[in-house]
Motif scaffolding. Sequence first.
Motif, PDB file in Angstrom:
ATOM      1  N   ASP A 216      -8.252   8.732 -18.882  1.00 15.79           N
ATOM      2  CA  ASP A 216      -9.195   8.062 -17.979  1.00 15.79           C
ATOM      3  C   ASP A 216      -9.019   6.540 -18.123  1.00 15.79           C
ATOM      4  N   TYR A 217      -9.868   5.799 -17.449  1.00 10.70           N
ATOM      5  CA  TYR A 217      -9.722   4.335 -17.420  1.00 10.70           C
ATOM      6  C   TYR A 217     -10.615   3.621 -18.438  1.00 10.70           C
ATOM      7  N   THR A 218     -11.126   4.354 -19.434  1.00 11.55           N
ATOM      8  CA  THR A 218     -12.064   3.681 -20.345  1.00 11.55           C
ATOM      9  C   THR A 218     -11.382   2.643 -21.249  1.00 11.55           C
ATOM     10  N   ASN A 219     -10.056   2.648 -21.275  1.00 10.55           N
ATOM     11  CA  ASN A 219      -9.415   1.573 -22.055  1.00 10.55           C
ATOM     12  C   ASN A 219      -9.548   0.207 -21.359  1.00 10.55           C
ATOM     13  N   LEU A 220     -10.063   0.214 -20.123  1.00 16.57           N
ATOM     14  CA  LEU A 220     -10.328  -1.066 -19.433  1.00 16.57           C
ATOM     15  C   LEU A 220     -11.311  -1.946 -20.203  1.00 16.57           C
ATOM     16  N   TYR A 221     -12.152  -1.305 -21.025  1.00 12.98           N
ATOM     17  CA  TYR A 221     -13.135  -2.088 -21.786  1.00 12.98           C
ATOM     18  C   TYR A 221     -12.469  -2.869 -22.929  1.00 12.98           C
ATOM     19  N   GLN A 222     -11.228  -2.512 -23.230  1.00 11.85           N
ATOM     20  CA  GLN A 222     -10.541  -3.211 -24.331  1.00 11.85           C
ATOM     21  C   GLN A 222     -10.015  -4.561 -23.848  1.00 11.85           C
ATOM     22  N   PRO A 223      -9.963  -5.546 -24.766  1.00 16.74           N
ATOM     23  CA  PRO A 223      -9.543  -6.890 -24.363  1.00 16.74           C
ATOM     24  C   PRO A 223      -8.175  -6.887 -23.690  1.00 16.74           C
ATOM     25  N   GLY A 224      -8.049  -7.657 -22.629  1.00 13.79           N
ATOM     26  CA  GLY A 224      -6.749  -7.846 -21.984  1.00 13.79           C
ATOM     27  C   GLY A 224      -6.357  -6.761 -20.994  1.00 13.79           C
ATOM     28  N   GLN A 225      -7.159  -5.704 -20.870  1.00 13.43           N
ATOM     29  CA  GLN A 225      -6.800  -4.618 -19.941  1.00 13.43           C
ATOM     30  C   GLN A 225      -7.341  -4.942 -18.544  1.00 13.43           C
ATOM     31  N   LEU A 226      -6.463  -4.908 -17.558  1.00  9.39           N
ATOM     32  CA  LEU A 226      -6.885  -5.278 -16.207  1.00  9.39           C
ATOM     33  C   LEU A 226      -6.673  -4.129 -15.225  1.00  9.39           C
ATOM     34  N   LEU A 227      -7.602  -4.000 -14.308  1.00  4.23           N
ATOM     35  CA  LEU A 227      -7.445  -3.041 -13.219  1.00  4.23           C
ATOM     36  C   LEU A 227      -6.491  -3.660 -12.199  1.00  4.23           C
ATOM     37  N   GLY A 228      -5.390  -2.934 -11.898  1.00  2.00           N
ATOM     38  CA  GLY A 228      -4.373  -3.486 -10.998  1.00  2.00           C
ATOM     39  C   GLY A 228      -4.878  -3.635  -9.566  1.00  2.00           C
ATOM     40  N   ASP A 229      -4.199  -4.460  -8.792  1.00  6.70           N
ATOM     41  CA  ASP A 229      -4.603  -4.700  -7.398  1.00  6.70           C
ATOM     42  C   ASP A 229      -4.669  -3.395  -6.597  1.00  6.70           C
ATOM     43  N   ASP A 230      -3.603  -2.594  -6.701  1.00  9.26           N
ATOM     44  CA  ASP A 230      -3.573  -1.344  -5.926  1.00  9.26           C
ATOM     45  C   ASP A 230      -4.680  -0.396  -6.380  1.00  9.26           C
ATOM     46  N   GLU A 231      -4.920  -0.386  -7.683  1.00  7.15           N
ATOM     47  CA  GLU A 231      -5.972   0.493  -8.210  1.00  7.15           C
ATOM     48  C   GLU A 231      -7.344   0.067  -7.680  1.00  7.15           C
ATOM     49  N   GLN A 232      -7.559  -1.229  -7.621  1.00  9.32           N
ATOM     50  CA  GLN A 232      -8.838  -1.741  -7.078  1.00  9.32           C
ATOM     51  C   GLN A 232      -9.040  -1.236  -5.659  1.00  9.32           C
ATOM     52  N   VAL A 233      -7.972  -1.304  -4.883  1.00  5.26           N
ATOM     53  CA  VAL A 233      -8.081  -0.928  -3.473  1.00  5.26           C
ATOM     54  C   VAL A 233      -8.320   0.590  -3.342  1.00  5.26           C
ATOM     55  N   VAL A 234      -7.553   1.375  -4.072  1.00 10.25           N
ATOM     56  CA  VAL A 234      -7.719   2.837  -3.972  1.00 10.25           C
ATOM     57  C   VAL A 234      -9.137   3.251  -4.369  1.00 10.25           C
ATOM     58  N   LEU A 235      -9.617   2.698  -5.465  1.00  8.31           N
ATOM     59  CA  LEU A 235     -10.948   3.080  -5.954  1.00  8.31           C
ATOM     60  C   LEU A 235     -12.046   2.642  -4.985  1.00  8.31           C
ATOM     61  N   THR A 236     -11.850   1.476  -4.369  1.00  6.23           N
ATOM     62  CA  THR A 236     -12.869   0.980  -3.438  1.00  6.23           C
ATOM     63  C   THR A 236     -12.817   1.758  -2.130  1.00  6.23           C
ATOM     64  N   GLU A 237     -11.626   2.019  -1.652  1.00  5.64           N
ATOM     65  CA  GLU A 237     -11.514   2.746  -0.378  1.00  5.64           C
ATOM     66  C   GLU A 237     -12.065   4.167  -0.502  1.00  5.64           C
ATOM     67  N   TYR A 238     -11.841   4.777  -1.656  1.00  5.60           N
ATOM     68  CA  TYR A 238     -12.412   6.121  -1.855  1.00  5.60           C
ATOM     69  C   TYR A 238     -13.925   6.071  -1.650  1.00  5.60           C
ATOM     70  N   LEU A 239     -14.553   5.098  -2.292  1.00  5.42           N
ATOM     71  CA  LEU A 239     -16.007   4.999  -2.228  1.00  5.42           C
ATOM     72  C   LEU A 239     -16.483   4.692  -0.807  1.00  5.42           C
ATOM     73  N   ALA A 240     -15.816   3.744  -0.172  1.00  4.87           N
ATOM     74  CA  ALA A 240     -16.208   3.378   1.194  1.00  4.87           C
ATOM     75  C   ALA A 240     -16.038   4.580   2.130  1.00  4.87           C
ATOM     76  N   ASN A 241     -14.930   5.300   1.977  1.00  6.44           N
ATOM     77  CA  ASN A 241     -14.686   6.467   2.831  1.00  6.44           C
ATOM     78  C   ASN A 241     -15.717   7.570   2.587  1.00  6.44           C
ATOM     79  N   LEU A 242     -16.022   7.801   1.329  1.00  4.06           N
ATOM     80  CA  LEU A 242     -17.030   8.816   0.976  1.00  4.06           C
ATOM     81  C   LEU A 242     -18.360   8.484   1.653  1.00  4.06           C
ATOM     82  N   HIS A 243     -18.802   7.255   1.474  1.00  4.00           N
ATOM     83  CA  HIS A 243     -20.111   6.850   2.009  1.00  4.00           C
ATOM     84  C   HIS A 243     -20.119   6.872   3.538  1.00  4.00           C
ATOM     85  N   HIS A 244     -19.034   6.391   4.098  1.00  8.73           N
ATOM     86  CA  HIS A 244     -18.925   6.311   5.546  1.00  8.73           C
ATOM     87  C   HIS A 244     -18.917   7.713   6.161  1.00  8.73           C
ATOM     88  N   HIS A 245     -18.116   8.585   5.589  1.00 11.92           N
ATOM     89  CA  HIS A 245     -17.976   9.944   6.136  1.00 11.92           C
ATOM     90  C   HIS A 245     -19.296  10.713   6.074  1.00 11.92           C
TER      91      HIS A 245
END
Length: 327
Positions: A116-145
């Motif tokens: 899972d992505y819980t290592n994001l809480y560790q110093p220096g770990q960044l959510l990548g640009d593409d990952e940001q978009v996929v995760l956000t679009e999933y949520l927007a699509n879910l809510h919209h649909h």
Amino acid sequence: MLLNAQEPQLLRDYLVRRGWIDESESITTLEKPGEGNMNYILRISTPIRSLIVKQARGYVEKYPTIVAPAERAIIEGHFYEAVQDVPMLAEQMPHLLGLDPENNILVLEDLGRARDYTNLYQPGQLLGDDEQVVLTEYLANLHHHFAVVTPTPVLRNKAMRALNHEHLFVYPFQIDNRFDLDTVQPGLQELAMSYKTDSALKTAIQRLGDVYLADGPTLLHGDYYPGSWLRTDAGPKIIDPECCFYGPPEYDLGVFVAHLQLANQPESTRKRVLTVYRETASFDEKLCQQFSAVEIMRRLIGLAPLPLPLSLDQKAQLLTDARKAFV
Ligand SMILES: Nc1ncnc2c1ncn2[C@@H]1O[C@H](COP(=O)(O)OP(=O)(O)OP(=O)(O)O)[C@@H](O)[C@H]1O
Ligand SMILES: [Mg+2]
């Protein structure tokens, strides 16, 4: 039927009886697929397939004295069913392979040995640009649909919502909830006390809790944080919608951005997420900030704080910023 990795023969008979594996198949390995607190979950491999089997019991698996609604696994299964006809959502989640309401068991496609992505809480770990978009679009699509689809009553998930409400809006702000935050980090209890004794804040949070309990306009994932995202070769996938409900989209979005803050991600990430989300669905910014603030507070001073590598000063700063959402 209680799933039990120590009894592979019973397990195999059960899977065959349900038609999830063939009579001729043997179980080659049984393992815990990853970290989880709520449920009993196994990866079951045979020579021709691998399945994720998840059972909810009437309590929290890791803390058996805490009662929890056993039907959550079936509600999670119904969420998977509901998104199955929406390719943009279905392809971001494991496929539902089976559901046994009698035993509160669901069977999912195995997404592989993804963490899972819980290592994001560790110093220096960044959510990548593409990952940001996929995760956000999933949520927007879910809510919209689901804003325009007739609600499925079972997905109101009333009992889980009531349990989560206690953890979000009640326990963190109780003066004596019998959980000593100093056992997490010395000084945290005193830091928390100024929030637990702030009656204006508590009134505002109680009102927000009422919004959480009232049915809202669309289907939410309900626990949209790094522990519900899997890092697979095909990009991030979303799991564990057992806390889903019909509510305000600002709740999911607020939780999402709260964890970007808890994981110390750059401000540009939060902005990007909100911008990408807005391209598909609108939202009330203030409400989003308030849900975000409560999520930050409960993850820092609630009953099961996240194990974050943050100093007391850093936590104090996050709490001070969160408080501002209620002025
Ligand atoms: N479909 C899947 N494919 C591969 N691995 C999975 C799958 N589902 C779950 N896992 C693994 O099992 C772990 C626990 O799963 P999940 O979060 O659904 O359980 P849980 O008991 O509901 O956890 P929590 O206490 O966080 O709510 C995940 O972090 C992941 O490592
Ligand atoms: Mg869960």
